[in-house]
Motif scaffolding. Structure first.
Motif, PDB file in Angstrom:
ATOM      1  N   VAL A  35      -1.404  45.143   7.776  1.00  0.00           N
ATOM      2  CA  VAL A  35      -2.645  44.403   7.933  1.00  0.00           C
ATOM      3  C   VAL A  35      -3.052  44.539   9.387  1.00  0.00           C
ATOM      4  O   VAL A  35      -2.203  44.600  10.283  1.00  0.00           O
ATOM      5  CB  VAL A  35      -2.527  42.929   7.482  1.00  0.00           C
ATOM      6  CG1 VAL A  35      -1.643  42.100   8.384  1.00  0.00           C
ATOM      7  CG2 VAL A  35      -3.904  42.293   7.378  1.00  0.00           C
ATOM      8  N   MET A  36      -4.353  44.672   9.624  1.00  0.00           N
ATOM      9  CA  MET A  36      -4.886  44.851  10.971  1.00  0.00           C
ATOM     10  C   MET A  36      -5.896  43.733  11.206  1.00  0.00           C
ATOM     11  O   MET A  36      -6.936  43.693  10.555  1.00  0.00           O
ATOM     12  CB  MET A  36      -5.595  46.200  11.102  1.00  0.00           C
ATOM     13  CG  MET A  36      -4.803  47.383  10.565  1.00  0.00           C
ATOM     14  SD  MET A  36      -4.351  48.578  11.830  1.00  0.00           S
ATOM     15  CE  MET A  36      -2.901  49.346  11.077  1.00  0.00           C
ATOM     16  N   ALA A  37      -5.558  42.820  12.081  1.00  0.00           N
ATOM     17  CA  ALA A  37      -6.485  41.734  12.420  1.00  0.00           C
ATOM     18  C   ALA A  37      -6.285  41.461  13.896  1.00  0.00           C
ATOM     19  O   ALA A  37      -5.159  41.547  14.392  1.00  0.00           O
ATOM     20  CB  ALA A  37      -6.182  40.497  11.596  1.00  0.00           C
ATOM     21  N   HIS A  38      -7.368  41.167  14.588  1.00  0.00           N
ATOM     22  CA  HIS A  38      -7.246  41.039  16.044  1.00  0.00           C
ATOM     23  C   HIS A  38      -7.954  39.809  16.600  1.00  0.00           C
ATOM     24  O   HIS A  38      -7.756  39.443  17.744  1.00  0.00           O
ATOM     25  CB  HIS A  38      -7.817  42.269  16.722  1.00  0.00           C
ATOM     26  CG  HIS A  38      -9.302  42.420  16.499  1.00  0.00           C
ATOM     27  ND1 HIS A  38      -9.834  42.905  15.329  1.00  0.00           N
ATOM     28  CD2 HIS A  38     -10.360  42.124  17.277  1.00  0.00           C
ATOM     29  CE1 HIS A  38     -11.137  42.899  15.391  1.00  0.00           C
ATOM     30  NE2 HIS A  38     -11.501  42.426  16.561  1.00  0.00           N
ATOM     31  N   ALA A  39      -8.811  39.166  15.797  1.00  0.00           N
ATOM     32  CA  ALA A  39      -9.644  38.094  16.347  1.00  0.00           C
ATOM     33  C   ALA A  39      -8.797  36.870  16.681  1.00  0.00           C
ATOM     34  O   ALA A  39      -7.924  36.468  15.896  1.00  0.00           O
ATOM     35  CB  ALA A  39     -10.734  37.717  15.353  1.00  0.00           C
ATOM     36  N   GLU A  46      -9.569  34.057  16.376  1.00  0.00           N
ATOM     37  CA  GLU A  46      -9.812  33.069  15.324  1.00  0.00           C
ATOM     38  C   GLU A  46      -8.808  33.136  14.175  1.00  0.00           C
ATOM     39  O   GLU A  46      -8.722  32.201  13.385  1.00  0.00           O
ATOM     40  CB  GLU A  46     -11.227  33.264  14.745  1.00  0.00           C
ATOM     41  CG  GLU A  46     -12.353  32.786  15.635  1.00  0.00           C
ATOM     42  CD  GLU A  46     -12.677  33.730  16.803  1.00  0.00           C
ATOM     43  OE1 GLU A  46     -12.077  34.816  16.887  1.00  0.00           O
ATOM     44  OE2 GLU A  46     -13.526  33.361  17.636  1.00  0.00           O
ATOM     45  N   GLU A  47      -8.101  34.256  14.041  1.00  0.00           N
ATOM     46  CA  GLU A  47      -7.244  34.359  12.858  1.00  0.00           C
ATOM     47  C   GLU A  47      -5.866  34.975  13.084  1.00  0.00           C
ATOM     48  O   GLU A  47      -5.053  34.980  12.165  1.00  0.00           O
ATOM     49  CB  GLU A  47      -7.953  35.129  11.734  1.00  0.00           C
ATOM     50  CG  GLU A  47      -8.163  36.607  11.990  1.00  0.00           C
ATOM     51  CD  GLU A  47      -8.645  37.367  10.733  1.00  0.00           C
ATOM     52  OE1 GLU A  47      -8.682  36.776   9.636  1.00  0.00           O
ATOM     53  OE2 GLU A  47      -8.973  38.553  10.859  1.00  0.00           O
ATOM     54  N   MET A  51      -2.495  35.112  10.592  1.00  0.00           N
ATOM     55  CA  MET A  51      -1.994  36.371  10.019  1.00  0.00           C
ATOM     56  C   MET A  51      -0.531  36.575  10.404  1.00  0.00           C
ATOM     57  O   MET A  51       0.272  37.026   9.575  1.00  0.00           O
ATOM     58  CB  MET A  51      -2.876  37.531  10.492  1.00  0.00           C
ATOM     59  CG  MET A  51      -2.966  38.687   9.532  1.00  0.00           C
ATOM     60  SD  MET A  51      -3.663  38.271   7.894  1.00  0.00           S
ATOM     61  CE  MET A  51      -5.365  38.860   8.062  1.00  0.00           C
ATOM     62  N   TRP A  96      -9.636  41.396  22.765  1.00  0.00           N
ATOM     63  CA  TRP A  96      -8.429  41.852  22.085  1.00  0.00           C
ATOM     64  C   TRP A  96      -7.182  41.305  22.780  1.00  0.00           C
ATOM     65  O   TRP A  96      -6.210  40.932  22.117  1.00  0.00           O
ATOM     66  CB  TRP A  96      -8.402  43.384  22.024  1.00  0.00           C
ATOM     67  CG  TRP A  96      -9.356  43.907  20.995  1.00  0.00           C
ATOM     68  CD1 TRP A  96     -10.719  43.844  21.038  1.00  0.00           C
ATOM     69  CD2 TRP A  96      -9.023  44.517  19.745  1.00  0.00           C
ATOM     70  NE1 TRP A  96     -11.248  44.394  19.888  1.00  0.00           N
ATOM     71  CE2 TRP A  96     -10.238  44.823  19.095  1.00  0.00           C
ATOM     72  CE3 TRP A  96      -7.820  44.860  19.115  1.00  0.00           C
ATOM     73  CZ2 TRP A  96     -10.282  45.433  17.838  1.00  0.00           C
ATOM     74  CZ3 TRP A  96      -7.857  45.479  17.869  1.00  0.00           C
ATOM     75  CH2 TRP A  96      -9.078  45.754  17.238  1.00  0.00           C
TER      76      TRP A  96
END
Lengths: 263, 263, 263
Positions: A43-47, A49-50, A54, A72
């Motif tokens: 999974v790729m998430a960077h914000a 906010e989340e 994750m 980032w």
């Protein structure tokens, strides 16, 4: 070295760990496909906010600074802090360490937030991270891996991290323990994202087993043997990239055990 | 036209210039792999915090506005300013020029900061950039390259840039000098990032030699001949993309010299 | 089900609709190449400064939240609002719905701005979006498509959208109408961006015809049949990704008609 490569690969494929990646734009597709081919779930998430949420559902966190920018970096910091709180393993890939003051400053910040379980880079990056005086050339190494033994050892002792240095011979250092992995082919340096994928694969293995030294060795061997398998099919970089992904899926636990060259 | 393609390619491979790219998300992986396959060393960094430092160690700067946004534009401006100060060559790829007012405004801003050494685009983009009244369709050209001769010449004279227009025949203009490159295959328009890679390859060549007109011709020929080589292997776009990367690595200086079609 | 697959594909290729994508970093290259291979013309733009202008010249808008962050969400909102005003079809891909509260909140916001013409996701995502209590695992589905029939129907009725759920059997729901597409191979779940490309291809078809239920079925069949064609060439994920792009270009209208398995 007595490592059970077979069982590790069987476990990876049966457990399919979720690996949370905050990585660079250049390699995202290749890295995600490499993790999928090997048997993990990327999974790729960077914000900001989340990322904490994750990390909480992931088996490991991989942080790669290849195309960093302040938003980032904010995500990386939150993710590393949360991973440390939850005792989730962290792999740090200091892409281009030494190339710009900004990269160096960000790496210093990240390392004050959490000690990575594994730090994986090329020799230039590891030496720059350890404060060795080294001229870097963008993101490609200007030194050979064995030159970085002192730097890798210093980093490992300072942060309590396993340090994995990719090169003709991969060097994996955990305090005073050293392993040398002699798998791989030079063509791997001509495909973008090979090092980044090595870090991601290390994240997959460290997600499923508690010994990060073994996980780092395992990832280096897996990358190297798959590189050798791909090279038997093609000696050109475009088709090699594809054959490498195929090899990650095709390799059997037995192949891996037999072909590993670790000292 | 009397250009020593052989020596240029030998030099590229022996010097492996560092090419700093601020480019779009869609093509980053392909562009980095194209540069590596051709023999250059790519780096991709965009943050305002580090682009000036990266430009300082690079041999050329490539700016591509394909997926622009304000933080990226800030990085592009700083990078172009620094490149101009250091007399480093700049390649500008005006992706989607004419498609939105924002793109046009950003391009105008960038062009006030520094005159690109080379501007490379398709005919629609070059015509839009020169103020010709042209309807664009997103990022694909709605005009053929030869229609853009007047626009290309005007742009070249205005900015002192070499203007390279990709198409069935590539048009390379430097003031009153014009070259026509007839290499390439139509399938190249069906793979994303071919134009962007042409700009990056131009960056690699202009990093190693002082004549930007020749560098632009050289890049167009290299792209076109490699496209022809790939097309001999496959006529389908997925495998063509891979065969093209292979060709960039496989092509010999002699191949290039013999297959070049420049008028 | 009586759908004229042949004519739809002929129309797609002759009209080459411009599809505006606001999508995630991981899949941009693959998605753009998939659209090009199928015969459409992709554009990827996300900045609030230009998305409305890009939507205005596009035939459809595809919004994919795979690697979302606030500036991108701002672009998505403006684009969806503008698309609704202009009666342009919208495809929403709720990647990772349910994985983090941020994703859920953003999806709720987007759905108050405009009702998507088509919502396409995996079963976990569709169930999360409909408020079903489901544990998600990052971006991969933990449920099978048929489990999501109730959720898909509820979503379809609530938003007036066609809901397309990818899985071993694809489920396409439009109010009380249901279609089942049985094309495809399991290996498609091992390549990143297959689902995202399915959404983009749905965008291409809904751009050229007024019946979104048929467009969604058509996209599912096109993806599935091309997956089957690719699987006949290779059973390994790297080369499968390439063979799949080849199949999108190679498939004839007759192939598609004959191989479709829709109930």
């Amino acid at each position: 070295m007595d490592i059970n490569f077979e069982q590790n690969l069987i476990n990876l494929r049966s457990q399919a760990p979720l690996v949370q990646n905050i990585t660079n734009f250049v390699v995202m597709n290749f890295t995600a496909n490499a993790l999928l081919a090997a048997g993990a779930s990327p999974v790729m998430a960077h914000a900001a906010e989340e990322v904490e949420d994750m990390v909480a559902i992931a088996g490991a966190l991989v942080v790669n600074i290849g195309t960093l920018s302040p938003p980032w970096v904010a995500g990386m910091k939150l993710a590393m802090k949360r991973a440390a709180e939850l005792n989730k393993p962290i792999v740090l890939d200091p892409v281009g360490a030494g190339a710009t003051p900004y990269r160096n400053a960000v790496l210093n910040e990240l390392l004050t937030i959490a000690s990575p379980t594994i730090i994986r880079g090329n020799a230039s990056e590891i030496m720059a991270l350890a404060g060795t005086n080294i001229r870097t050339k963008g993101v490609d190494s200007t030194a050979v891996s064995l030159d970085s033994l002192e730097a890798a050892t210093a980093l490992s002792l300072k942060y309590g991290s396993v340090v994995s240095v990719s090169g003709a011979t991969d060097l994996i250092v955990s305090g005073q323990k050293i392993a040398y992995v002699e798998n791989g082919v030079p063509l791997m340096t001509r495909i973008t994202g090979m090092g980044c994928s090595a870090s991601a694969i290390a994240g997959a293995f460290v997600a499923i087993q508690s010994n990060p030294f073994e996980a780092a060795i395992f990832a280096a061997v897996m990358m190297g043997v798959c590189g050798e398998m791909a090279f038997q099919k093609t000696q050109l970089p475009g088709s090699f990239q594809i054959a490498f992904l195929d090899a990650l899926a095709e390799i059997t636990p037995q192949n891996l055990q037999v072909s590993s060259r670790v000292k």
